[in-house]
Scaffold this motif. Structure first.
Motif, mmCIF file in Angstrom:
data_model
loop_
_atom_site.group_PDB
_atom_site.id
_atom_site.type_symbol
_atom_site.label_atom_id
_atom_site.label_comp_id
_atom_site.label_asym_id
_atom_site.label_seq_id
_atom_site.Cartn_x
_atom_site.Cartn_y
_atom_site.Cartn_z
ATOM 1 N N TRP A 32 -3.989 -11.587 -8.808
ATOM 2 C CA TRP A 32 -4.775 -11.451 -10.029
ATOM 3 C C TRP A 32 -6.102 -12.184 -9.844
ATOM 4 O O TRP A 32 -6.222 -13.098 -9.030
ATOM 5 N N ARG A 33 -7.107 -11.760 -10.607
ATOM 6 C CA ARG A 33 -8.386 -12.457 -10.588
ATOM 7 C C ARG A 33 -8.320 -13.674 -11.498
ATOM 8 O O ARG A 33 -7.681 -13.634 -12.558
ATOM 9 N N LEU A 34 -9.002 -14.721 -11.098
ATOM 10 C CA LEU A 34 -9.019 -15.931 -11.911
ATOM 11 C C LEU A 34 -9.599 -15.636 -13.293
ATOM 12 O O LEU A 34 -9.158 -16.191 -14.297
ATOM 13 N N SER A 35 -10.579 -14.751 -13.357
ATOM 14 C CA SER A 35 -11.209 -14.425 -14.638
ATOM 15 C C SER A 35 -10.269 -13.675 -15.578
ATOM 16 O O SER A 35 -10.543 -13.579 -16.778
ATOM 17 N N ASP A 36 -9.159 -13.147 -15.065
ATOM 18 C CA ASP A 36 -8.196 -12.452 -15.915
ATOM 19 C C ASP A 36 -7.281 -13.416 -16.668
ATOM 20 O O ASP A 36 -6.560 -13.011 -17.581
ATOM 21 N N MET A 37 -7.293 -14.682 -16.291
ATOM 22 C CA MET A 37 -6.466 -15.682 -16.956
ATOM 23 C C MET A 37 -7.173 -16.192 -18.206
ATOM 24 O O MET A 37 -8.411 -16.281 -18.241
ATOM 25 N N GLN A 38 -6.425 -16.506 -19.223
ATOM 26 C CA GLN A 38 -6.990 -16.978 -20.483
ATOM 27 C C GLN A 38 -7.453 -18.431 -20.364
ATOM 28 O O GLN A 38 -6.808 -19.255 -19.710
ATOM 29 N N GLY A 39 -8.578 -18.734 -20.998
ATOM 30 C CA GLY A 39 -9.028 -20.113 -21.103
ATOM 31 C C GLY A 39 -9.691 -20.686 -19.875
ATOM 32 O O GLY A 39 -9.879 -21.905 -19.777
ATOM 33 N N ILE A 40 -10.086 -19.836 -18.916
ATOM 34 C CA ILE A 40 -10.741 -20.332 -17.706
ATOM 35 C C ILE A 40 -12.247 -20.369 -17.940
ATOM 36 O O ILE A 40 -12.870 -19.337 -18.216
ATOM 37 N N LEU A 41 -12.826 -21.548 -17.837
ATOM 38 C CA LEU A 41 -14.258 -21.684 -18.022
ATOM 39 C C LEU A 41 -15.002 -21.303 -16.743
ATOM 40 O O LEU A 41 -14.472 -21.459 -15.635
ATOM 41 N N GLY A 42 -16.228 -20.837 -16.910
ATOM 42 C CA GLY A 42 -16.982 -20.359 -15.763
ATOM 43 C C GLY A 42 -17.363 -21.443 -14.779
ATOM 44 O O GLY A 42 -17.441 -21.207 -13.584
ATOM 45 N N ARG A 43 -17.607 -22.669 -15.266
ATOM 46 C CA ARG A 43 -18.130 -23.714 -14.396
ATOM 47 C C ARG A 43 -17.202 -24.911 -14.278
ATOM 48 O O ARG A 43 -17.648 -26.014 -14.001
ATOM 49 N N GLU A 44 -15.922 -24.728 -14.505
ATOM 50 C CA GLU A 44 -15.003 -25.846 -14.335
ATOM 51 C C GLU A 44 -14.712 -26.054 -12.852
ATOM 52 O O GLU A 44 -15.059 -25.213 -12.006
ATOM 53 N N ASN A 45 -14.083 -27.160 -12.524
ATOM 54 C CA ASN A 45 -13.754 -27.470 -11.137
ATOM 55 C C ASN A 45 -12.528 -26.648 -10.737
ATOM 56 O O ASN A 45 -11.391 -27.090 -10.870
ATOM 57 N N ALA A 71 -2.702 -25.640 -11.918
ATOM 58 C CA ALA A 71 -3.012 -25.042 -13.217
ATOM 59 C C ALA A 71 -3.114 -23.529 -13.161
ATOM 60 O O ALA A 71 -2.911 -22.836 -14.167
ATOM 61 N N TYR A 72 -3.432 -22.986 -11.987
ATOM 62 C CA TYR A 72 -3.609 -21.543 -11.854
ATOM 63 C C TYR A 72 -2.411 -20.837 -11.221
ATOM 64 O O TYR A 72 -2.346 -19.607 -11.217
#
Length: 413
Positions: free
Chosen positions: A367-380, A389-390
């Motif tokens: 899966w793409r990281l962007s498909d997960m809920q609550g993932i910010l664009g510029r987090e570590n 966490a992922y």
């Protein structure tokens, strides 16, 4: 230009998995491209996960289907097809679908492209279904459809008159290209612009990759010069790379010609020449990787690289990524798809360029990281990934040992 790929029952991927190369709503102009058809796509895509999770199998699907379309006619007739089913579903066919866009012609100084969808269902023994669609408006129209009916193939659409003697283990596109059907010629030329480091030799990637690189540079002086220019710019202490031929005597007494790369170093008026495998593993790794990446950048294709970081310093990995991200070095909008264990790269990429792969109960999923809920664009991303966490990280392994018995304690004093 690759839009998406979907796989099912291919190696460790049993269930349907799709990887989309369109970015999220927040678009970084430097890391994305706009196709002639107006579609935004990622220039790079990094695939991360634990050992044996299925990362290589995911990119293997892309490498195998592109090679099958472009080159299957030239393969040995009895060679098995590269579509291996999951070991829990060996009685079923593998399925791969891709959507891609191909430059077609130039009108009023603008490139006009066509978007296609290709679908194949196959076993290692034969193609069962092969279909090509073309985007005509908002919908897709069938170019051809090939189906196995138990004794031979039924063909609908383009190429009907070429169905006689159609081999079971050859792509219909490759077959039609041999008959000079224009759409097939165009597509085989496009897929020959896909390059990968050979997955068959991953145990010795530097050795076999370097030998392949020598052949690539020998066939193109322009490619070789670009490689030398980059190695000089990156200040690796090299002034030139020379290709030299020599004769090798086989066990039966016959001679054959082989080629070596000689790395030239200069200090003042002194010159030293080193054979290729006397160089550092990092230099050999760059020498090998560039032979693939530069060809793709020149042709406007897709580079499919397993373990991009192999033998390379982190700064060099960033430099290789920049070759694709920079419009100056990537004017034809080539794409790079790679696997990596270097999770720090997650902080270099955007969340829609990161794919995670995990295997559970002997089945891979991605899966793409962007498909997960609550993932910010510029987090570590790297830190959160390592923290679990992922998902898609190696699970903890119990390495405790049973207590020593009396005899073992005595032996240890």
């Amino acid at each position: 230009m690759l839009h998406w790929i979907e796989v099912e029952n291919f190696h460790s991927f049993l269930e349907t998995t799709r990887i989309d190369f369109t970015p999220g709503r927040v678009i970084d102009d430097y890391t994305t491209l706009t196709t002639p058809g107006g579609t935004r796509l990622n220039k790079v895509c990094g695939i991360f996960g634990a050992n044996a999770s299925g990362k290589t199998n995911l990119i293997r699907a892309l490498a195998r289907v592109s090679d099958f379309i472009a080159n299957s006619f030239s393969r040995e007739e009895k060679a098995m097809l590269p579509f291996k089913a999951h070991f829990f579903a060996e009685d079923k066919a593998s399925r791969i679908s891709i959507q891609f866009e191909v430059p077609d012609r130039e009108e009023h100084s603008q490139i006009v492209s066509k978007t296609y969808r290709y679908h194949i269902e196959a076993t290692e023994e034969r193609v069962l279904t092969e279909t090509l669609f073309i985007k005509t408006s908002r919908l897709y129209s069938r170019v051809f459809e090939r189906k196995w009916n138990g004794t031979d193939y039924s063909i609908v659409g383009v190429g009907v008159r070429y169905k006689n003697n159609l081999p079971e283990r050859v792509s219909f596109i490759s077959w039609l290209a041999r008959h000079e059907v224009p759409v097939a010629v165009r597509l085989t030329s496009y897929f020959r612009c896909y390059r990968n480091n050979d997955f068959a030799f991953l145990k010795l990637p530097s050795f076999f990759g370097a030998l392949d690189a020598v052949e690539a540079y020998r066939k193109s002086d322009a490619l070789k010069q670009k490689m030398v220019d980059l190695l000089q710019r990156w200040d690796l202490g090299l002034t030139d790379v020379q290709l030299e031929s020599r004769k090798v005597t086989e066990s039966d007494g016959t001679e054959r010609e082989t080629w070596d790369a000689i790395f030239v170093h200069k200090q003042g008026d002194k010159t030293a020449k080193l054979a290729m495998f006397s160089e550092s593993s990092g230099t050999i790794g760059l020498f090998s990787q560039l032979s693939i990446l530069l060809q793709v950048l020149e042709a406007g294709g897709v580079a499919v690289i397993d373990e991009l970081e192999s033998d390379l310093h982190p700064e060099m990995i960033q430099v290789l990524l920049d070759l694709f991200i920079s419009p100056e070095t990537n004017p034809k909008n080539s794409q790079l798809v790679f696997t990596s264990h270097a999770d720090w790269l997650m902080n270099v990429l955007n969340k829609w360029q990161i794919v995670l792969v995990e295997k559970r109960e002997c089945k891979s999923q991605a899966w793409r990281l962007s498909d997960m809920q609550g993932i910010l664009g510029r987090e570590n991303h790297a830190a959160r990934y390592r923290a679990g966490a992922y998902g898609a990280v190696p699970r903890e392994i119990d390495i405790s040992y049973p207590p020593l018995d009396a005899e073992e304690k005595a032996l240890q004093g």
